[in-house]
Design a protein around this motif. Structure first.
Motif, PDB file in Angstrom:
ATOM      1  N   UNK A 179     -12.467  20.225  -7.733  1.00 10.73           N
ATOM      2  CA  UNK A 179     -12.276  19.037  -6.898  1.00 10.73           C
ATOM      3  C   UNK A 179     -10.915  19.019  -6.238  1.00 10.73           C
ATOM      4  N   UNK A 180     -10.918  18.918  -4.901  1.00 12.82           N
ATOM      5  CA  UNK A 180      -9.663  18.767  -4.168  1.00 12.82           C
ATOM      6  C   UNK A 180      -9.109  17.373  -4.380  1.00 12.82           C
ATOM      7  N   UNK A 181      -7.822  17.317  -4.670  1.00 11.91           N
ATOM      8  CA  UNK A 181      -7.135  16.033  -4.770  1.00 11.91           C
ATOM      9  C   UNK A 181      -6.808  15.560  -3.353  1.00 11.91           C
ATOM     10  N   UNK A 182      -7.035  14.287  -3.093  1.00  7.61           N
ATOM     11  CA  UNK A 182      -6.721  13.737  -1.773  1.00  7.61           C
ATOM     12  C   UNK A 182      -5.605  12.706  -1.902  1.00  7.61           C
ATOM     13  N   UNK A 183      -5.003  12.357  -0.775  1.00  7.29           N
ATOM     14  CA  UNK A 183      -4.012  11.287  -0.748  1.00  7.29           C
ATOM     15  C   UNK A 183      -4.725  10.002  -0.325  1.00  7.29           C
ATOM     16  N   UNK A 224       0.842  -1.196   0.000  1.00 12.92           N
ATOM     17  CA  UNK A 224       0.000   0.000   0.000  1.00 12.92           C
ATOM     18  C   UNK A 224       0.875   1.242   0.000  1.00 12.92           C
ATOM     19  N   UNK A 225       0.445   2.245  -0.757  1.00 15.31           N
ATOM     20  CA  UNK A 225       1.215   3.481  -0.849  1.00 15.31           C
ATOM     21  C   UNK A 225       0.268   4.639  -1.116  1.00 15.31           C
ATOM     22  N   UNK A 226       0.666   5.820  -0.652  1.00 12.11           N
ATOM     23  CA  UNK A 226      -0.152   7.014  -0.876  1.00 12.11           C
ATOM     24  C   UNK A 226      -0.041   7.482  -2.322  1.00 12.11           C
ATOM     25  N   UNK A 227      -1.178   7.827  -2.903  1.00 13.34           N
ATOM     26  CA  UNK A 227      -1.208   8.358  -4.273  1.00 13.34           C
ATOM     27  C   UNK A 227      -2.126   9.576  -4.299  1.00 13.34           C
ATOM     28  N   UNK A 228      -1.945  10.413  -5.329  1.00 13.34           N
ATOM     29  CA  UNK A 228      -2.876  11.516  -5.569  1.00 13.34           C
ATOM     30  C   UNK A 228      -4.157  10.925  -6.157  1.00 13.34           C
ATOM     31  N   UNK A 229      -5.303  11.251  -5.551  1.00 15.92           N
ATOM     32  CA  UNK A 229      -6.565  10.636  -5.984  1.00 15.92           C
ATOM     33  C   UNK A 229      -7.610  11.714  -6.204  1.00 15.92           C
ATOM     34  N   UNK A 230      -8.273  11.658  -7.386  1.00 16.74           N
ATOM     35  CA  UNK A 230      -9.389  12.571  -7.655  1.00 16.74           C
ATOM     36  C   UNK A 230     -10.695  11.829  -7.372  1.00 16.74           C
ATOM     37  N   UNK A 231     -11.457  12.255  -6.356  1.00 22.27           N
ATOM     38  CA  UNK A 231     -12.704  11.556  -6.017  1.00 22.27           C
ATOM     39  C   UNK A 231     -13.734  11.595  -7.142  1.00 22.27           C
ATOM     40  N   UNK A 232     -13.752  12.686  -7.951  1.00 18.01           N
ATOM     41  CA  UNK A 232     -14.720  12.777  -9.050  1.00 18.01           C
ATOM     42  C   UNK A 232     -14.367  11.830 -10.193  1.00 18.01           C
ATOM     43  N   UNK A 233     -13.091  11.862 -10.610  1.00 23.13           N
ATOM     44  CA  UNK A 233     -12.652  11.030 -11.731  1.00 23.13           C
ATOM     45  C   UNK A 233     -12.431   9.579 -11.331  1.00 23.13           C
ATOM     46  N   UNK A 234     -12.336   9.366 -10.007  1.00 21.55           N
ATOM     47  CA  UNK A 234     -12.067   8.020  -9.492  1.00 21.55           C
ATOM     48  C   UNK A 234     -10.792   7.443 -10.114  1.00 21.55           C
ATOM     49  N   UNK A 235      -9.744   8.258 -10.107  1.00 20.73           N
ATOM     50  CA  UNK A 235      -8.483   7.814 -10.701  1.00 20.73           C
ATOM     51  C   UNK A 235      -7.295   8.445  -9.996  1.00 20.73           C
ATOM     52  N   UNK A 236      -6.149   7.783 -10.169  1.00 19.49           N
ATOM     53  CA  UNK A 236      -4.886   8.301  -9.650  1.00 19.49           C
ATOM     54  C   UNK A 236      -4.377   9.384 -10.586  1.00 19.49           C
ATOM     55  N   UNK A 259      -2.987  15.020   5.197  1.00 23.00           N
ATOM     56  CA  UNK A 259      -2.786  13.845   4.347  1.00 23.00           C
ATOM     57  C   UNK A 259      -3.154  14.142   2.891  1.00 23.00           C
ATOM     58  N   UNK A 260      -4.184  14.948   2.713  1.00 25.45           N
ATOM     59  CA  UNK A 260      -4.672  15.232   1.368  1.00 25.45           C
ATOM     60  C   UNK A 260      -3.809  16.234   0.609  1.00 25.45           C
ATOM     61  N   UNK A 261      -2.922  16.892   1.312  1.00 26.69           N
ATOM     62  CA  UNK A 261      -2.054  17.870   0.653  1.00 26.69           C
ATOM     63  C   UNK A 261      -0.990  17.146  -0.154  1.00 26.69           C
ATOM     64  N   UNK A 262      -0.785  17.617  -1.367  1.00 30.54           N
ATOM     65  CA  UNK A 262       0.217  17.023  -2.253  1.00 30.54           C
ATOM     66  C   UNK A 262       1.575  16.950  -1.549  1.00 30.54           C
ATOM     67  N   UNK A 263       2.261  15.789  -1.686  1.00 32.57           N
ATOM     68  CA  UNK A 263       3.532  15.572  -0.990  1.00 32.57           C
ATOM     69  C   UNK A 263       4.593  16.583  -1.400  1.00 32.57           C
ATOM     70  N   UNK A 264       4.608  16.960  -2.675  1.00 38.81           N
ATOM     71  CA  UNK A 264       5.598  17.937  -3.149  1.00 38.81           C
ATOM     72  C   UNK A 264       5.348  19.292  -2.500  1.00 38.81           C
ATOM     73  N   UNK A 265       4.056  19.666  -2.411  1.00 36.47           N
ATOM     74  CA  UNK A 265       3.710  20.949  -1.788  1.00 36.47           C
ATOM     75  C   UNK A 265       4.074  20.944  -0.307  1.00 36.47           C
ATOM     76  N   UNK A 266       3.881  19.797   0.363  1.00 37.43           N
ATOM     77  CA  UNK A 266       4.160  19.714   1.798  1.00 37.43           C
ATOM     78  C   UNK A 266       5.617  19.978   2.137  1.00 37.43           C
ATOM     79  N   UNK A 267       6.522  19.563   1.219  1.00 37.62           N
ATOM     80  CA  UNK A 267       7.953  19.683   1.514  1.00 37.62           C
ATOM     81  C   UNK A 267       8.622  20.807   0.731  1.00 37.62           C
ATOM     82  N   UNK A 268       7.812  21.626   0.044  1.00 38.10           N
ATOM     83  CA  UNK A 268       8.390  22.695  -0.776  1.00 38.10           C
ATOM     84  C   UNK A 268       9.189  23.673   0.081  1.00 38.10           C
ATOM     85  N   UNK A 269      10.356  24.063  -0.449  1.00 39.52           N
ATOM     86  CA  UNK A 269      11.218  24.997   0.275  1.00 39.52           C
ATOM     87  C   UNK A 269      10.514  26.349   0.404  1.00 39.52           C
ATOM     88  N   UNK A 270      10.539  26.910   1.588  1.00 39.91           N
ATOM     89  CA  UNK A 270       9.938  28.223   1.802  1.00 39.91           C
ATOM     90  C   UNK A 270       8.476  28.171   2.191  1.00 39.91           C
TER      91      UNK A 270
END
Length: 853
Positions: free
Chosen positions: A182-186, A153-165, A288-299
């Motif tokens: 639509x907010x993307x969730x993890x 199991x691993x976290x992925x970006x998921x669109x609840x409307x499109x039902x896709x990664x 959890x729903x915040x994009x991983x890249x955004x979470x660790x972005x410098x600044x």
């Protein structure tokens, strides 16, 4: 005199090259060394851009040069043809991805042929074809058997409307790219992984083998991505539950300065915390729903949640607060970090935001880095007064003696998640059987083909809509089974394609080891620095795995790497309309630009891109100036690794230069074929031009061999042409002068041919030559004609003067002797004689003693 008609000439020679198949490469040629030149596998977007043109022109010039230098050269081309754009086109336009992809390939192949590139098209590959992706599946199986493939199991970006990664690039400001509402969730999904971490040390150590051929910045980026860290792992006890939270730190010397512990929102302890404090559940989910890249972005400001729980520092035994924070990731380290705000910038910002204690434990001199290794330890009972490095050693020994920790090595590199919940990719050859569990398809049943009964609705994974594909037979028990509907990351396709080029028609194996070993590692690889980490790291990983599977002998895929600079062009921005205008919508007045409505526009020189509306269509350039003018400008305007600023004046200048050379050759074509020069009769002016020619050959050769600075080579050739023009404009000074002119012009055509092949082949033919310049030899220089600082050497035979010659001062004795024996009169008087000895007095005389045979 016939005019230079580039359209007619370029079409003529492209047709002739194709008809005679002159770019076909044999896997080996007797007496020739193999040389493999490769440009990175392009995605068939449908249209070449100037960045493509630059990349492929660099590769083609190298290929043509190496062929003229006597190598057996391989330069193939193919298509990285799986991926999201084709699937998106299917969703938007109702066109099957295969149809869209095939059409794009046909157009881009036509454009590549227009550019005159010397590709062996018989080796063309396309990753979307079953005969290619069959071997992706076969390699997947071999890696699975070796323990290098697993599912978790691993976290992925998921669109609840499109039902896709969604891929990271499909997430825009935290929303799905298809609809910004639509907010993307993890989401935790079962994913397939390649165990690239097993090769982390091998990938790092391999840099030693390629350090002389790869840019240092690329190796540094890979080292940082792999991120090998030596440190300590120890556990903090949760007071409320007595759970132990493992923490990895490279700075165990700062353990007394830890004023809080912070865990990732995905950490297992968080579920227990939320169970006792439901009020924080929504905040945790938002993290959890915040994009991983955004979470660790410098600044980016870091966000935290105070759990109200405490943990015990395993060394000081003090109780410190337990926090949850978005800047900590579960897939890095242990998912928990001890906060030392006095000696870590990120922790410092977090502590100040939430008013957490800041405990200084390293005393440094004024101006020294408080986060560094200088100074001495304070406020730390066991290690006070030590230097940080001494303290690290002592604390490591202490925690191991007490059994509360261990020295360990961690990598930033994580295993490669290859699962994609999409249609347009290589089907993963796995099935799920209730009786047998997860099993892989039999080799004889490969390839597992992509089905055609697919619905492209934009919702969910299209493969899930094919009942025929999903419902299968278990290869182990013969009972019913469900096919895995994930497809592979397209980086898999580009991780070994260079090996398939070596043996592209092989239907029995991915490639022959014997053939692949003849060509690899690739001698020269060319592509953008944006691929420095992912593609190049994955290709290196694959190569090492294939080596360990016994399919290859070499350790690394690419011996030399050239990362070409970006192509820049002027962009025109309208502040009124808040958009970039195309050049066709702009009026230029001097150094200013205006819209059709009269607004003055903001002009910038930026990387060419669709978003900036500043791209240039190579076909428009070809129509206006010709392929060879474009090739010459691309190579002359900047060294390959530097940025290239596009400007039409430079193109026009390249066209004028070629027109000048064209006239120069045709106006003097009557002198060119009589080049049997008697060097004993040349004048001072003749010799000066010969010296300039030899200096130019040396400079062009050295510039290409050292670092592919083609701009320097072309500039040297232009200088020579200026000297030729001066030579023609002056009266000839000897009987040999016309011959020398013809000799020099012929060498110029040879040296320009890798850059402007159509132009030079046409001139070559007009001079009566029957061969292709592609098959001619690159000119060599004569050392005795490299300098004007000459001395006259007398030549005696048995004491009698028999001739003289001029040569560069302080030339070696061997060269003096060799040159003396080449004189016609010396040959005459030594014929049928035995040479007893040769006495050479440097810069003065060569005395030859002979006797009858």
């Amino acid at each position: 005199m016939r005019e230079y008609d580039f359209k007619e000439i370029e079409k003529k020679w492209q047709d002739k090259w194709e008809k005679d198949n002159i770019f076909k490469t044999d896997n080996s040629v007797s007496g020739k060394e193999n040389y493999y030149v490769l440009s990175m596998l392009p995605y068939p977007s449908g249209k070449l851009h100037v960045g493509h043109a630059r990349n492929y022109t660099i590769g083609d010039v190298i290929s043509r040069y190496k062929k003229m230098k006597g190598f057996n050269v391989l330069q193939p081309m193919g298509w990285d043809s799986f991926g999201l754009p084709a699937e998106n086109a299917a969703i938007q336009n109702g066109t099957h991805p295969a149809i869209w992809t095939k059409s794009n390939i046909e157009n881009m192949k036509r454009q590549l042929k227009l550019m005159g590139f010397s590709y062996d098209w018989e080796r063309e590959i396309a990753s979307y074809l079953p005969e290619y992706y069959k071997w992706n599946q076969w390699l997947f199986k071999r890696m699975y058997e070796k323990g290098l493939v697993y599912k978790k199991k691993s976290l992925v970006n998921w669109c609840p409307d499109c039902q896709t990664v969604l891929a990271n690039e499909q997430v825009e400001d935290g929303k799905c790219w298809r609809h910004s509402k639509t907010d993307v969730i993890q989401k935790d999904l079962e994913q397939w992984f390649f165990r690239i971490t097993d090769y982390a040390d091998d990938l790092l150590n391999g840099h030693e083998e390629i350090k002389d051929g790869w840019p240092e910045k690329v190796l540094t980026m890979q080292k940082n991505w792999i991120g090998k860290s030596f440190g300590t792992e120890l556990s903090f006890k949760v007071i409320e539950t007595e759970d132990l939270i493992p923490v990895f730190t490279t700075r165990i010397d700062t353990i007394y300065g830890a004023s809080y512990l912070v865990v990732a929102p995905e950490h297992p302890i968080v579920e227990k915390i939320v169970a006792t404090n439901p009020a924080i559940k929504e905040k945790v989910q938002a993290m959890k729903n915040t994009d991983l890249i955004e979470r660790t972005a410098e600044g980016k400001e870091k966000n935290g949640i105070d759990t109200g729980w405490k943990v015990e520092n395993p060394i000081s035994k003090k109780l410190i607060p337990l926090w949850i924070a978005d800047y900590v990731l579960m897939n890095y380290g242990t998912g928990a970090v001890m906060g030392v705000p006095a000696h870590d910038e990120r922790d410092n910002a977090f502590a100040k935001k939430y008013n957490l204690p800041i405990i200084k434990v390293i005393e440094t001199l004024e101006g020294e880095d408080p986060f560094g290794y200088n100074g001495k330890i304070i406020n730390s009972e066991l290690i006070n007064g030590l230097s940080p490095k001494e303290a690290i050693d002592k604390m490591n020994n202490y925690v191991m003696e007490k059994g509360i920790g261990k020295k360990t090595t961690k990598f930033r590199l994580k295993d490669w998640g290859i699962s994609r919940q999409r249609y347009w990719g290589t089907p993963i050859p796995a099935l799920h059987c209730e009786k047998c569990g997860t099993v892989l398809e039999k080799d004889e049943n490969l390839p597992v083909l992509l089905p055609n009964d697919i619905e492209f609705s934009g919702n969910g994974n299209p493969l899930e809509t094919s009942e025929k594909f999903k419902n299968a037979i278990c290869p182990c028990c013969g009972g019913p089974a469900k096919r895995d509907t994930d497809t592979m990351d397209t980086f898999v396709d580009s991780s070994w394609y260079f090996l398939r080029y070596c043996d592209p028609k092989n239907s029995k194996e991915a490639f022959s080891k014997e053939i692949a070993d003849k060509w690899t590692p690739v001698h020269q690889y060319i592509g953008g620095v944006e691929h420095a980490v992912m593609h190049l790291l994955y290709a290196r990983f694959f190569h090492k795995v294939l080596r360990d599977l016994g399919m290859l002998s070499s350790n690394e895929p690419f011996k030399r790497l050239l990362t070409q600079g970006m192509v820049l062009g002027p962009s025109y921005y309208s502040t009124n309309e808040n958009k970039y205008l195309s050049p066709k919508e702009v009026n230029l007045k001097g150094d200013k630009a205006f819209s059709k409505k009269g607004e003055e526009l903001v002009i910038k020189v930026e990387k060419m891109s669709k978003s900036k509306n500043n791209g240039v269509d190579p076909e428009e350039i070809i129509q206006k100036y010709g392929v060879d003018s474009a090739r010459l400008f691309i190579m002359f305007a900047a060294p390959p690794e530097k940025e290239l600023e596009w400007n039409e004046n430079g193109l026009a200048g390249a066209y004028r230069f070629l027109t000048r050379v064209w006239r120069l050759v045709l106006e003097n074509s009557d002198k060119i074929n009589n080049t049997n020069i008697d060097y004993s009769k040349i004048s001072k002016e003749d010799k000066a031009l010969i010296i300039k020619l030899n200096q130019t050959i040396k400079k062009m050769t050295d510039s290409i061999e050292a670092n592919y600075h083609f701009n320097t080579s072309i500039a040297a050739c232009m200088e020579l042409i200026n000297d030729v023009q001066t030579y023609i404009n002056s009266p000839f000074t000897s009987e040999e002068s016309p011959k020398i002119l013809g000799f020099v012009l012929k060498k110029i055509i040879l040296m320009l041919s890798p850059f402007t092949p159509h132009f030079c082949d046409e001139l070559w033919e007009l001079l009566g030559e029957k061969s292709y310049l592609f098959n001619e030899a690159w000119p060599s220089y004569d050392e005795k004609f490299l300098s004007a600082d000459d001395v006259t050497i007398a030549v005696q035979i048995n004491g009698k003067m028999r001739g003289s010659f001029e040569i560069t001062k302080d030339s070696p004795k061997e060269l003096l002797e060799k040159t003396a024996f080449e004189l016609p009169n010396v040959k005459k008087h030594t014929e049928n004689m035995t040479v007893v000895k040769v006495i050479v007095v440097p810069n003065k005389i060569v005395n030859i003693v002979v006797k009858p045979q």
